[in-house]
Motif scaffolding. Sequence first.
Motif, PDB file in Angstrom:
ATOM      1  N   ARG A 113      32.203  41.012  36.104  1.00 37.57           N
ATOM      2  CA  ARG A 113      33.459  41.699  35.827  1.00 37.57           C
ATOM      3  C   ARG A 113      33.572  42.947  36.704  1.00 37.57           C
ATOM      4  O   ARG A 113      34.644  43.257  37.232  1.00 37.57           O
ATOM      5  CB  ARG A 113      33.546  42.055  34.357  1.00 37.57           C
ATOM      6  N   GLU A 122      34.618  41.899  40.086  1.00 38.55           N
ATOM      7  CA  GLU A 122      36.038  41.536  40.149  1.00 38.55           C
ATOM      8  C   GLU A 122      36.926  42.780  40.085  1.00 38.55           C
ATOM      9  O   GLU A 122      37.984  42.843  40.710  1.00 38.55           O
ATOM     10  CB  GLU A 122      36.396  40.577  39.014  1.00 38.55           C
ATOM     11  N   MET A 123      36.481  43.770  39.319  1.00 34.64           N
ATOM     12  CA  MET A 123      37.269  45.002  39.250  1.00 34.64           C
ATOM     13  C   MET A 123      37.302  45.672  40.617  1.00 34.64           C
ATOM     14  O   MET A 123      38.343  46.166  41.055  1.00 34.64           O
ATOM     15  CB  MET A 123      36.684  45.944  38.201  1.00 34.64           C
ATOM     16  N   ARG A 152      36.990  44.180  43.491  1.00 34.03           N
ATOM     17  CA  ARG A 152      37.846  43.357  44.351  1.00 34.03           C
ATOM     18  C   ARG A 152      39.325  43.679  44.128  1.00 34.03           C
ATOM     19  O   ARG A 152      40.083  43.832  45.071  1.00 34.03           O
ATOM     20  CB  ARG A 152      37.587  41.879  44.047  1.00 34.03           C
ATOM     21  N   ASP A 153      39.702  43.826  42.852  1.00 33.95           N
ATOM     22  CA  ASP A 153      41.120  44.012  42.557  1.00 33.95           C
ATOM     23  C   ASP A 153      41.591  45.441  42.770  1.00 33.95           C
ATOM     24  O   ASP A 153      42.712  45.661  43.209  1.00 33.95           O
ATOM     25  CB  ASP A 153      41.418  43.591  41.114  1.00 33.95           C
ATOM     26  N   ASP A 154      40.775  46.421  42.430  1.00 37.79           N
ATOM     27  CA  ASP A 154      41.200  47.813  42.597  1.00 37.79           C
ATOM     28  C   ASP A 154      40.000  48.750  42.466  1.00 37.79           C
ATOM     29  O   ASP A 154      39.557  49.047  41.368  1.00 37.79           O
ATOM     30  CB  ASP A 154      42.256  48.176  41.547  1.00 37.79           C
ATOM     31  N   ARG A 185      41.096  29.345  39.307  1.00 42.07           N
ATOM     32  CA  ARG A 185      42.093  29.247  38.246  1.00 42.07           C
ATOM     33  C   ARG A 185      43.109  30.378  38.285  1.00 42.07           C
ATOM     34  O   ARG A 185      44.094  30.386  37.586  1.00 42.07           O
ATOM     35  CB  ARG A 185      41.404  29.260  36.887  1.00 42.07           C
ATOM     36  N   ARG A 186      42.795  31.416  39.030  1.00 43.09           N
ATOM     37  CA  ARG A 186      43.702  32.558  39.035  1.00 43.09           C
ATOM     38  C   ARG A 186      43.703  33.200  40.415  1.00 43.09           C
ATOM     39  O   ARG A 186      42.963  32.763  41.288  1.00 43.09           O
ATOM     40  CB  ARG A 186      43.267  33.564  37.981  1.00 43.09           C
ATOM     41  N   ASN A 187      44.512  34.208  40.590  1.00 42.59           N
ATOM     42  CA  ASN A 187      44.604  34.809  41.916  1.00 42.59           C
ATOM     43  C   ASN A 187      43.428  35.740  42.174  1.00 42.59           C
ATOM     44  O   ASN A 187      43.491  36.930  41.911  1.00 42.59           O
ATOM     45  CB  ASN A 187      45.920  35.558  42.077  1.00 42.59           C
ATOM     46  N   THR A 188      42.346  35.163  42.680  1.00 40.23           N
ATOM     47  CA  THR A 188      41.128  35.927  42.893  1.00 40.23           C
ATOM     48  C   THR A 188      40.943  36.280  44.367  1.00 40.23           C
ATOM     49  O   THR A 188      39.847  36.609  44.779  1.00 40.23           O
ATOM     50  CB  THR A 188      39.919  35.115  42.432  1.00 40.23           C
ATOM     51  N   ARG A 196      45.378  38.581  50.136  1.00 39.27           N
ATOM     52  CA  ARG A 196      46.686  38.612  49.462  1.00 39.27           C
ATOM     53  C   ARG A 196      47.750  39.130  50.413  1.00 39.27           C
ATOM     54  O   ARG A 196      48.864  38.603  50.469  1.00 39.27           O
ATOM     55  CB  ARG A 196      46.628  39.542  48.242  1.00 39.27           C
TER      56      ARG A 196
END
Lengths: 345, 258
Positions: free
Chosen positions: A185, A188-189, A191-193, A308-311, A317
């Motif tokens: 997690r 992933e955090m 990666r996203d922000d 399954r999601r926008n990873t 992106r």
Amino acid sequence: MLDFLHSRRGAAVFLVILAVIPLLDPGRYWLHVINVTMIYALVSLGQNIITGWCGMLTLGQAAFFGLGAYTSALLSLTFGLPFIVCFFAAGIMASIVGALLSLPCLRVRTDFLSLITIAFNQLFFVVANNWMSLTRGPMGLPQVPRIEFFGFAAWSATDHYYVFLVIVALAYFAVSRITGGATGRAWEMIRDDEVAARAVGVDVVRYKVLAFAVGCFLAGCAGSLFAHYLRLVSPDMFLLEESLIAMQMAILGGLASLPGAALGAFLMIAIPEALRSSEPWLITLRPGIGGALLVILMIWRPHGLLSRRNTAPQSLRALSAWLRRGIGLDRAPRSPAERDRDNLR
Amino acid sequence: MNTPILACENIEKSFGGVRALRTVSVTFREGEILGIIGPNGSGKTTLFNIISGHEAPDGGTVSLNGHDVTGKPPHKMAALGLARTFQNLRLFEGMSALENVLGGGHLRAPRGLLEQMLRLPSTAARDRAAREEAQTLLNAVGLGEHARNFATDLSYGQTKRLELARALNTQPRILLLDEPTAGMNDRQAREILELVKDIKERFALTLVVIEHNVPALVWLAERMVALDAGEVVCEGTPEEVVQDPHVIAAYLGTGAEA
């Protein structure tokens, strides 16, 4: 379908199918194709941790694959160490070098990270190709000992098949636990922000280095298997091209998805290998075909087939959005003022 | 109630030639709701970034419970009980609403690699408890039914609430909210501020709120600080601050210019 593939039941079904394949006697050639694919499934998994979960576009996994292969081969050839020791030494060696390389890299933006890792890959090749006294240069290291542990020696393709299946299954299982936990997690955090990840207490540098360490560990272990399976290590097995393919495996298969990592290896290794004799151009053009497929995929699924999601990492992106605007699928993003107006309505 | 929990003293910060903050001193008292107002570019968000550790000040000190925490990185500040939201939403877009909130609980989750790989019953139990806690927080901000939705599938107002839930899951003692009602109409703004007030009581927080919507902030805040051009121009009760000539001048311009 995607949910089933990502479930525990899906993994069990897949594992049973794989376990049964040798019993159907597909022949040595097909078992060999799957064996090589399983080794690359580890490389793909490592790349997917770094790129899919942590969002870093690293393009040097072949160097860590090779580092593991050379470490393992040299330790067993020079010191006669048992396979098990060489195997873990290969992983740890790649892991340490990967972590050390990532430290200065984390100070640069992610697109520069790609450049630095490409440079590292080239550097690795040059060293392996020229350090004659250690690596025998382009002649490579022949007669790497067989895989042997606890009195068991792998001779046939089937022997290797089950050894690889157990190792790869264990690796995927262990990674599934990590990616399903707080560490995954945190990756992933990041990666996203990154800014928001810091704000909730994630030590970003530490977790990025950890992603490199784990990802390179897997590549190094795969390198060890490769060396003891083919019983030969030579520098041209670890060219930059292989790194490109590893990246393509991670993205095509599906970012931040374990079935995606496996599918990536299947697409980039099993299919071209299976068609090697009838369609030799597939192997030669593999990085090009993979790249073309990537560009097409970027338009609809920048996160890959089985995700399954926008990873997708931020840079992918952005690339995807740019491509979509370029071919007229999306219109330009609304300005903040337009957005405010819509929100207030 | 009146003990200072967080104090900024003589904070200075420049970006290139722009002096975003010049010797700003603000004290935050335990359990209060402090509102910060000021025109665009007056340094409100910069002050937040310095407190939360996202930016280092050029001068001055930040102290938390009497300890100097100047320049500590954000993840350390989070561990010390400081949480924040962002002016421009910063959610984890590849993760579901529940996972976003779970991310807020990072520091309390089992983080050892071996611990996660073995996943002993005790670890699994901690994970389950964390999920329940996160779901409770989602319910508290009115997103209980959206746990599995992705951040990108939520409406603007819902994403603001989600960010609040994520910040709460760090179990903060101090919560910094950067424009919680930006881009909302009056009714939505009222709803979110009522939620904020309710949460502040329920979790016994010290709350610091940046807001452009001055009437809303007057309703919410117990004390207000007004910034203009990087300086504190007024500090006091909301009524005092909004009637202060400096504040009116900062927002509307002075009579001579008009």
